[in-house]
Design an enzyme around this catalytic site. Structure first.
Site, PDB file in Angstrom:
ATOM      1  N   HIS A   7       1.006  -0.845   0.353  1.00 50.32           N
ATOM      2  CA  HIS A   7       0.071   0.050  -0.012  1.00 50.32           C
ATOM      3  C   HIS A   7       1.071   0.757   0.083  1.00 50.32           C
ATOM      4  O   HIS A   7       1.359   1.356   0.937  1.00 50.32           O
ATOM      5  CB  HIS A   7      -0.777  -0.035   1.508  1.00 50.32           C
ATOM      6  CG  HIS A   7      -2.213  -1.342   1.290  1.00 50.32           C
ATOM      7  ND1 HIS A   7      -2.995  -1.560   0.602  1.00 50.32           N
ATOM      8  CD2 HIS A   7      -1.337  -2.643   2.221  1.00 50.32           C
ATOM      9  CE1 HIS A   7      -3.599  -2.514   0.772  1.00 50.32           C
ATOM     10  NE2 HIS A   7      -2.990  -2.599   1.268  1.00 50.32           N
ATOM     11  N   HIS A  14       0.547  15.289 -11.710  1.00 52.71           N
ATOM     12  CA  HIS A  14       0.795  14.338 -12.464  1.00 52.71           C
ATOM     13  C   HIS A  14       2.143  14.446 -13.548  1.00 52.71           C
ATOM     14  O   HIS A  14       1.695  15.091 -14.476  1.00 52.71           O
ATOM     15  CB  HIS A  14      -0.441  14.268 -13.973  1.00 52.71           C
ATOM     16  CG  HIS A  14       0.311  12.949 -14.241  1.00 52.71           C
ATOM     17  ND1 HIS A  14      -0.091  11.458 -13.658  1.00 52.71           N
ATOM     18  CD2 HIS A  14       0.638  12.267 -15.840  1.00 52.71           C
ATOM     19  CE1 HIS A  14       0.420  11.172 -14.335  1.00 52.71           C
ATOM     20  NE2 HIS A  14       0.121  11.542 -15.202  1.00 52.71           N
ATOM     21  N   THR A  71       0.017   7.018 -23.896  1.00 52.62           N
ATOM     22  CA  THR A  71      -0.587   5.754 -22.486  1.00 52.62           C
ATOM     23  C   THR A  71      -1.874   5.681 -22.767  1.00 52.62           C
ATOM     24  O   THR A  71      -3.087   5.445 -21.650  1.00 52.62           O
ATOM     25  CB  THR A  71      -0.182   6.725 -21.807  1.00 52.62           C
ATOM     26  OG1 THR A  71      -1.370   8.438 -22.005  1.00 52.62           O
ATOM     27  CG2 THR A  71       1.701   6.604 -21.250  1.00 52.62           C
TER      28      THR A  71
END
Length: 154
Positions: A7, A14, A71
């Site tokens: 985690h 970004h 992407t």
């Protein structure tokens, strides 16, 4: 290590100023820092290099574009995960870009932060205990994005 037991989150914009808040990262509820010594399996785990992990993470998009030209699939996979959270019966955690309204001392910019997401959409940001260094990185990321926004001529 089963990847479902790892985690860790990526916070910020970004791009190059995004970062992993290692203080809250864990493997099977054991802090990353302690994992090698906590697991009594006889396995000699390699040294964990945070900088290498973050560098790999930041450059992954460029590698995908270089190999595939775009992407699309990664974005599609992320959208599918978010949609599954929206149609689920209960809320769950996700890092999504949301407007900051004073969280961590940041205003008027959207950043990826840990959020509660579910059938009613974005329910709110989850204020995890970040270290002073991590808060500084988040503020730097916000300032980086604000600088880019300021250059946009509309």
């Amino acid at each position: 290590v089963n990847q479902k037991n790892v985690h860790a989150y990526v916070l910020g914009e970004h791009g190059d100023s995004s970062f992993v808040p290692w203080s809250i990262a864990n493997i099977s509820n054991v802090p990353i820092e302690n994992y090698k010594n906590a697991v009594l399996s006889g396995v000699d785990y390699p040294e964990f290099k945070k900088d290498e992990v973050e560098n790999y993470m930041r450059k992954s998009g460029a590698r995908v574009i270089q190999r595939k030209g775009a992407t699309f699939y990664a974005v599609s996979a992320s959208v599918c995960q978010l949609v599954s959270k929206l149609v689920a019966a209960s809320e769950s955690m996700a890092t999504v870009s949301t407007m900051m309204h004073g969280e961590y001392g940041i205003e008027d910019v959207c950043l990826s932060v840990l959020s509660l997401v579910g059938p009613k959409g974005h329910q709110g940001n989850v204020l995890v205990d970040l270290t002073e260094e991590e808060i500084a990185k988040l503020k730097h990321s916000a300032d980086t994005l604000k600088g880019i926004i300021a250059q946009v001529e509309i």
